[in-house]
Design a protein around this motif. Structure first.
Motif, PDB file in Angstrom:
ATOM      1  N   MET A  24       0.787  17.569  16.653  1.00  0.00           N
ATOM      2  CA  MET A  24       1.435  16.323  16.260  1.00  0.00           C
ATOM      3  C   MET A  24       2.752  16.595  15.549  1.00  0.00           C
ATOM      4  O   MET A  24       3.744  15.899  15.732  1.00  0.00           O
ATOM      5  N   GLN A  25       2.753  17.628  14.731  1.00  0.00           N
ATOM      6  CA  GLN A  25       3.944  17.950  13.959  1.00  0.00           C
ATOM      7  C   GLN A  25       5.161  18.137  14.877  1.00  0.00           C
ATOM      8  O   GLN A  25       6.283  17.794  14.530  1.00  0.00           O
ATOM      9  N   ALA A  26       4.912  18.701  16.055  1.00  0.00           N
ATOM     10  CA  ALA A  26       6.026  18.974  16.969  1.00  0.00           C
ATOM     11  C   ALA A  26       6.435  17.722  17.736  1.00  0.00           C
ATOM     12  O   ALA A  26       7.585  17.571  18.124  1.00  0.00           O
ATOM     13  N   ILE A  69      12.602   7.136  12.497  1.00  0.00           N
ATOM     14  CA  ILE A  69      12.932   8.545  12.320  1.00  0.00           C
ATOM     15  C   ILE A  69      11.718   9.262  11.733  1.00  0.00           C
ATOM     16  O   ILE A  69      11.147   8.828  10.732  1.00  0.00           O
ATOM     17  N   THR A  70      11.329  10.352  12.405  1.00  0.00           N
ATOM     18  CA  THR A  70      10.138  11.060  11.984  1.00  0.00           C
ATOM     19  C   THR A  70      10.363  12.561  12.167  1.00  0.00           C
ATOM     20  O   THR A  70      11.485  13.026  12.273  1.00  0.00           O
ATOM     21  N   GLY A  71       9.283  13.337  12.165  1.00  0.00           N
ATOM     22  CA  GLY A  71       9.432  14.789  12.297  1.00  0.00           C
ATOM     23  C   GLY A  71       8.115  15.397  12.748  1.00  0.00           C
ATOM     24  O   GLY A  71       7.286  14.685  13.331  1.00  0.00           O
ATOM     25  N   LEU A 102       1.843   2.787   3.443  1.00  0.00           N
ATOM     26  CA  LEU A 102       1.192   4.079   3.236  1.00  0.00           C
ATOM     27  C   LEU A 102       0.316   4.368   4.449  1.00  0.00           C
ATOM     28  O   LEU A 102      -0.574   3.580   4.778  1.00  0.00           O
ATOM     29  N   ASN A 103       0.596   5.464   5.129  1.00  0.00           N
ATOM     30  CA  ASN A 103      -0.200   5.860   6.290  1.00  0.00           C
ATOM     31  C   ASN A 103      -1.365   6.719   5.820  1.00  0.00           C
ATOM     32  O   ASN A 103      -1.151   7.769   5.210  1.00  0.00           O
ATOM     33  N   VAL A 104      -2.565   6.275   6.111  1.00  0.00           N
ATOM     34  CA  VAL A 104      -3.748   7.054   5.745  1.00  0.00           C
ATOM     35  C   VAL A 104      -4.494   7.389   7.027  1.00  0.00           C
ATOM     36  O   VAL A 104      -5.029   6.489   7.692  1.00  0.00           O
ATOM     37  N   GLU A 139       9.064  17.030   9.019  1.00  0.00           N
ATOM     38  CA  GLU A 139       9.417  16.214   7.865  1.00  0.00           C
ATOM     39  C   GLU A 139      10.901  15.908   7.927  1.00  0.00           C
ATOM     40  O   GLU A 139      11.728  16.790   7.684  1.00  0.00           O
ATOM     41  N   PRO A 140      11.246  14.659   8.223  1.00  0.00           N
ATOM     42  CA  PRO A 140      12.665  14.335   8.433  1.00  0.00           C
ATOM     43  C   PRO A 140      13.534  14.614   7.211  1.00  0.00           C
ATOM     44  O   PRO A 140      14.673  15.029   7.349  1.00  0.00           O
ATOM     45  N   LEU A 141      12.965  14.390   6.013  1.00  0.00           N
ATOM     46  CA  LEU A 141      13.811  14.562   4.819  1.00  0.00           C
ATOM     47  C   LEU A 141      14.063  16.039   4.516  1.00  0.00           C
ATOM     48  O   LEU A 141      14.875  16.373   3.652  1.00  0.00           O
ATOM     49  N   ILE A 193       5.076   6.135   4.150  1.00  0.00           N
ATOM     50  CA  ILE A 193       4.789   7.395   3.468  1.00  0.00           C
ATOM     51  C   ILE A 193       3.352   7.788   3.804  1.00  0.00           C
ATOM     52  O   ILE A 193       2.444   6.963   3.705  1.00  0.00           O
ATOM     53  N   SER A 194       3.181   9.029   4.217  1.00  0.00           N
ATOM     54  CA  SER A 194       1.845   9.475   4.607  1.00  0.00           C
ATOM     55  C   SER A 194       1.135  10.064   3.398  1.00  0.00           C
ATOM     56  O   SER A 194       1.681  10.939   2.732  1.00  0.00           O
ATOM     57  N   ILE A 195      -0.029   9.565   3.124  1.00  0.00           N
ATOM     58  CA  ILE A 195      -0.824  10.130   2.028  1.00  0.00           C
ATOM     59  C   ILE A 195      -2.296   9.893   2.372  1.00  0.00           C
ATOM     60  O   ILE A 195      -2.703   8.762   2.621  1.00  0.00           O
TER      61      ILE A 195
END
Ligand code: SAM
Length: 326
Positions: free
Chosen positions: A321-323, A65-67, A157-159, A69-71, A118-120
């Motif tokens: 990418m966001q879309a 599940i992604t977006g 952690l996605n970098v 921002e899914p949350l 988690i992307s950071i």
């Protein structure tokens, strides 16, 4: 079974549940992170679940599940619980920017999610603000630490490696794994929908890996069944591990097992192609389960052998990418 023209078995569906994001990362949402689709154009949760159920009947066993921002989407925790209750999924995971983790970690856990990415992209508060447009660094760091404490395993952690922006922090990220059980994923930047990164400064897997060699002996780790295209390593004696995802320098199309469902209800055969098939219109016009299954089959048929994105963005992908959902 979903098998494409090149005999690849498709068993992984990445589902974007919203195109809205509460961050506006320069490389992902260069025109701003706010929602662009009117609410009625976004798939409802029941529609997403129906599509996933059809996918499961066709052999989908892994969902992320992604977006956006899914949350940040209202009702997401109830949706996650229902998703976790579906028979036939062996792996469900979530990708988030972590901004809303601290507040909602128990709800994510209660929904049954065990794996989280988690992307950071930076360990510096000020730079975080420059990259994301928001002053949420502390919130994200606290969310990450809480995820570890609450027993999510692994906490990945996605970098995204952004030349000239965060490449001076690669060793600092990798060093985090010496004492913490993080799985740090260094992802090659994909020039999609923006020219914000100077592509001449490209930084690809071989060099990223070489830069991390000084920290210690890097021992290859064998991939697990749900690992996808990551190349995993662990420093000798480290608590966590590092990994490299190299869609540009060493693309993994030959083993691609994925489809993407966008928030607008389109199935996409490939992240790096603008081709997509409308699922929402038929769904809302009363399509039968068989008709939905046929759309899966059609999308799988459209999967090309490989993408044509190069480090200078030669494939000319227009979507942000966001879309699409990353
Ligand atoms: N909002 C969530 C998040 O931040 O993780 C999920 C959506 S985001 C689009 C999913 C992933 O795509 C993030 O890890 C993000 O860093 C990555 N991403 C976005 N644009 C990218 C690009 N141009 N190249 C490589 N990775 C990218």
């Amino acid at each position: 079974m979903l098998i494409d023209r090149y005999k690849r078995i498709i068993n992984y569906l990445r589902v974007s549940i919203t195109d809205y994001c509460n961050l506006k990362c320069i490389y992902c949402a260069p025109y701003g992170g706010g929602a662009k689709l009117p609410h009625k154009e976004i798939l409802r949760y029941e529609e997403i679940l129906r599509i996933i159920k059809t996918g499961i009947r066709l052999g989908i066993s892994k969902v992320r599940i992604t977006g956006g921002e899914p949350l940040a989407r209202k009702g997401v925790y109830g949706f996650l619980s229902k998703l976790m209750g579906l028979d036939g999924l062996s792996d469900v995971s979530l990708t988030t920017n972590g901004v809303m983790l601290k507040k909602n970690i128990n709800r994510i856990k209660d929904a049954g999610i065990k794996r989280i990415n988690i992307s950071i992209d930076t360990l510096h508060k000020e730079k975080f603000k420059e990259i994301t447009g928001r002053d949420h660094f502390n919130l994200v760091r606290e969310g990450i630490n809480l995820a570890l404490k609450k027993g999510f395993n692994p906490v990945k952690l996605n970098v995204v490696v952004l030349p000239g922006i965060n490449d001076d922090e690669l060793t600092a990220f990798a060093r985090l794994t010496l004492d913490n059980p993080f799985h740090i994923r260094f992802i090659e930047y994909m020039p999609i929908g923006t020219d914000i990164i100077d592509v001449k400064k490209r930084l690809l897997y071989p060099e990223i890996k070489a830069r991390l060699g000084g920290i210690g002996e890097m021992i290859p780790v064998e991939n697990g069944i749900n690992d996808g295209p990551v190349m995993r390593y662990k420093y000798k004696g480290a608590a966590g591990e590092i990994g490299f995802i190299s869609p540009i320098s060493n693309h993994f199309c030959s083993t691609c097992n994925r489809l993407r469902l966008t928030a607008s209800g389109h199935l996409r055969p490939c992240l790096l192609s603008d081709r997509q098939v409308d699922l929402k219109t038929p769904l809302r016009s009363g399509a039968s389960d068989q008709e939905i299954a046929d759309i899966f089959l059609k999308t799988v048929f459209f999967k090309s052998f490989e993408h044509h994105l190069t480090a200078d963005g030669a494939a000319g992908i227009a979507g942000q990418m966001q879309a699409i959902g990353g």
